[in-house]
Design a protein around this motif. Structure first.
Motif: not given
Length: 126
Positions: A16-25, A27-33, A77-85
């Motif tokens: 199966d597949s899942l998509r994880l989300s990471c919501a950040g707060s 204003r400088t979130f976009r600058r972070y690895a 302000n969100t990072v995703y992890l799409q997990m397949n198989s």
């Protein structure tokens, strides 16, 4: 300041597949690895995937390469992890993390990350 909240975990069957989300707060979130780590019972924390601040560089652990995809939407302000198989060995608590220092485009070590989410459980049955 950065606050991270993971979501999207659950109980699924192998393949199966899942998509994880990471919501950040912040204003400088976009600058972070950003990175996704996982930790299974009795196992060390391991880096699953990481993405640079711009999204132009990524890293994947050999165990997930070709199955997982990390991406980010800085406007949200969100990072995703799409997990397949998914496989039973993918079962773990998954954490997202932020590196605010900017020295490494794609940090590979847990010690390089400064902020962590609370984690979301992923369980893959056989």
């Amino acid at each position: 300041q950065v606050q991270l909240v993971e979501s999207g975990g659950g109980l699924v069957q192998a393949g199966d597949s899942l998509r994880l989300s990471c919501a950040g707060s912040g204003r400088t979130f976009r600058r972070y690895a950003m990175g996704w780590f996982r930790q299974a019972p009795g196992k060390e924390r391991e880096l699953v995937a990481a993405v640079s601040w711009s999204g132009s560089s990524t890293y994947y652990a050999d165990s997930v390469k070709g199955r997982f995809t990390i991406s980010r939407d800085n406007a949200k302000n969100t990072v995703y992890l799409q997990m397949n198989s998914l496989k039973p060995e993918d079962t773990a608590v998954y954490y997202c993390a932020a590196d605010i220092n900017g020295y490494n485009p794609v940090p590979l070590e847990p010690e390089q990350y400064d902020y962590w989410g609370q984690g979301t459980q992923v369980t893959v049955s056989s």
